[in-house]
Structure formats: structure tokens, C-alpha cells
Design an enzyme around this catalytic site. Sequence first.
Site, PDB file in Angstrom:
ATOM      1  N   GLU A 163       0.791  -1.230   0.000  1.00 26.00           N
ATOM      2  CA  GLU A 163       0.000   0.000   0.000  1.00 26.00           C
ATOM      3  C   GLU A 163       0.823   1.279   0.000  1.00 26.00           C
ATOM      4  O   GLU A 163       0.768   2.082   0.939  1.00 26.00           O
ATOM      5  CB  GLU A 163      -0.961   0.006   1.192  1.00 26.00           C
ATOM      6  CG  GLU A 163      -2.031  -1.054   1.103  1.00 26.00           C
ATOM      7  CD  GLU A 163      -3.076  -0.945   2.195  1.00 26.00           C
ATOM      8  OE1 GLU A 163      -4.118  -1.602   2.070  1.00 26.00           O
ATOM      9  OE2 GLU A 163      -2.864  -0.206   3.186  1.00 26.00           O
ATOM     10  N   GLU A 357      -5.467  -8.363   0.394  1.00 26.39           N
ATOM     11  CA  GLU A 357      -6.127  -8.100   1.676  1.00 26.39           C
ATOM     12  C   GLU A 357      -7.603  -7.876   1.415  1.00 26.39           C
ATOM     13  O   GLU A 357      -7.977  -7.162   0.478  1.00 26.39           O
ATOM     14  CB  GLU A 357      -5.591  -6.836   2.375  1.00 26.39           C
ATOM     15  CG  GLU A 357      -4.269  -6.944   3.054  1.00 26.39           C
ATOM     16  CD  GLU A 357      -3.905  -5.647   3.798  1.00 26.39           C
ATOM     17  OE1 GLU A 357      -4.825  -4.879   4.156  1.00 26.39           O
ATOM     18  OE2 GLU A 357      -2.716  -5.404   4.002  1.00 26.39           O
TER      19      GLU A 357
END
Length: 452
Positions: A163, A357
Amino acid sequence: MGFQKDFIWGTATASYQVEGAFRDDGKGESVWDEFSRVPGATFEGHTGETACDHYHRFKEDIALMKQLGIKAYRFSFSWPRIIPQGIGEVNEAGIQFYEDMVDELTRSGIIPYATLFHWDYPAALQKQGGWLNPQSPLWFEQYAEIIAKRFAGKIKHYFTINEPQCFIGLGCGNGEHAPGLKLSAQDNFLAVHNVLLAHGRAVTALRKYGGSDLQIGLAQCGRIMIPQTDSVADIEAARRATMDIPDNCFDAVFSVALWSDPIFKGEYPKAYHEKFGELMPKIGEEDMKIISQPIDFYAQNIYNSAWVKADGDGWRKVQYPAGMAKTAIGWPVTPDCMYWCAKFLYENYQKPIIISENGMSAHDTVSLDGKVHDPNRIDFMHRYLLSLRKAADEEVPVIGYFAWTLMDNFEWACGYNDRFGLVYVNFQTQERILKDSAYWYQKIIENNGGTL
């Protein structure tokens, strides 16, 4: 059609969120060690100093994964645990911990999926400018080389970075996350470029020193937009909005194309040049070649999306309806994002898709019967996986899903206020309790999603 036979059913964690042992065995400080001690930075002053004590309890946690039939475990290395100062001397005890854990995973029949960097940047390097320092890509390359050499033949699957949108946007943009900076747009874009260079250099190091047959990617969280209706116009609007570069520099950091076009296409988007040309960093002659080193899959962390609809030749966001379903952390429940995420990303970048995720924060508690009943999480995962299977049914090459997260943990600035785990953790006693959702996921894995 459903999911392919060798579909990767996994679960994920991150080092600072679960390991604890923040000063054990020579570990160096990370930016999250420092940030979480700043008054008001995290919920009720919580820190990751103990977290789930995974550092000392990893065998117990791997045994739980084995019990559940988990096929793959996505964990992250702690850079300052391995190299306390970020560069220089390697901490043997730190790297041995990961070797012991990888060996235990392998013995348990669980494939290790390793993330080199999941936000716990070495504090010593942050004091030298962090991602603004022109040497930062080289620092990361050296770190990747150490990992690659040590785990050659033991780890075949890597994520370089997790991320980047978040640790730049929230860590350097609005200061909500470590290291708590509020940089100018120009400096933010410089950090973006250096992170991309770091990724590319790490890919090169892993390929050179990490053994054969590696599968490498990075886990992104770029904003995915989904159509309000199934009309051709709204679908095209959502496709365009997903790949757009927003006019606001902070929002631009969270765009898909800003990060993915350089990696997969070897160039920054035209709209980025048009909107922010004066703020862009100087791009070296070899930079785009370094950044666009070939990788093997597109990994996306995704929890929700915004709805958009066509508006003339463009698009506009649509407000969620009153009473929209939300998770305990306040995020909207939008299962269709899994389908459109996989579809749009594959259309644009032509790489197999991994959901690296996905999960839900719920108001979990131990009931009178000693169990943790979390029907909302089961329903959430069921809806999202059905949406992902729809993409697979349409022959989008979806190859894996990693539930976030294995166990309740330190949820960054939210501390221990939000529980995302399949396993309940009592943070006072470190007792683990498998939630109902863990047993549900066990059955989904057993039949490869066939009973969804």
C-alpha cells in the site's frame, strides 16, 4: 467455472501489527515505534510494543493456520528488526526469527508469501530524510538483496511493498500515520517516485539473488470506482474514474494509474504530466526502466469502493443511500468492488489478480459460551467472495485471496479498537480463540469456494 484448482487461499498480517517484541534481540526502532508514542497519535495511546506477541508465539499461530487449512501466509519482514539502522550491519537474531518462521510454515504445508515492507520504516533512515532522500531506493535495494540471499530456495513469492498509496498519502500527506508528516505536493510526488524506484530495484535484487522461479508483485490499494448501475454508460464511467488522476494532489496519490502505469507500462499517465507537470520530480534517464521491471501479478488490497455514474462526457460520485451498511470501523460494505476491481485491473494491466487483503472490522466479543460469534464477518466475506468468483467465472485470471487478517491486532492509528481477525486475541492474556468466521473460512478452503 469458479476458482481455479490451485487457487491461493491465504491470510495476511504485518510485522508491526502482530509481532510485538519491539526491542527484543537487537531490533531497531521503526517510524511506528516512534509515532505511536506521540500523545494523541493513536487511539487511547495504544502502541504495537506487545501487539499479539507473534514474535514469541509464531508456532502457536502457525498451528492455528494449519488447523484451518490455510494454504498461504502473507507476512511482512520488519526492516529494522533485520537491519537496526536500516543500512549496514545485519541483526542475526532478527533475520533468524524469520528463517525459523518460514521453516515452520513449510513444515506445516503453508506457503510463505513475504512482504519486504509493510510500513515499519527504519527510524534511523527517516532521520536522514526517508523516502525524500535520493539514496532511499538504494537502501531498499540493499535490504532486498539481504533478504533474497538469505531466503533463496525457501521463499518463492514476494510482495516488495504494501500500500504505497497509504504510507505516502497518510504518512507524508495528511500526517495521520507514521511518520506523521504533512509534506508539500512536490515532496509527496518526489516520495512517490523514490518508492517506485525502490520497488523496481528490489525486484532486480530478488531476481538476481533470490533463486529461480520467483513470483513477485506489490500490494496496492488504489481507489477502485464501481458503477451505480449496470448501464453501459455507468460502467464506462467507473472504468474511466478508476484510472483517472484526480485534480487534488492528495487524492492523486491514491490513484491506481499514478503507481501502476509506471510499473506495468513504463510511463507516468499523461494526465499526471498535464495536471502536475510543474510539481513532478526530475526523472532520470534510466528511472522508468528500473521502475518497470517485469512482475508476475497485480495484487490489490480492497475493502470498499465509491459508486459513480456517467455525467455527460465524464463521471461523478454518487452519495451512498441513508442507512448504508457499514463495518465497525465505519467503512461501507460494497461487495461489487471485488468484481469490478478484478475486471478493471486485468483489462488495463493484463496480469493475474491476487486480492492481497480483504476483511471486516466487527464488534467481536467473547460470548457466555466462551466462543466468538461473528455472523456479520461471515456474511461480509461470503458476499465479497461471491463477487470475486463472478470475475473468475468470466475468465478473469483471479489466482488468490488473502483474508485480512489472521488475528486481531494493532490496527495502526486505530490501535486495538478495531478487530479484523479470524482469530480473537485477548490482548491482556494473549489467549487466541477461533471465531465462527475462521471455521467458515476453513470450509470455504476445503471446497475451493464451491459452497459459496
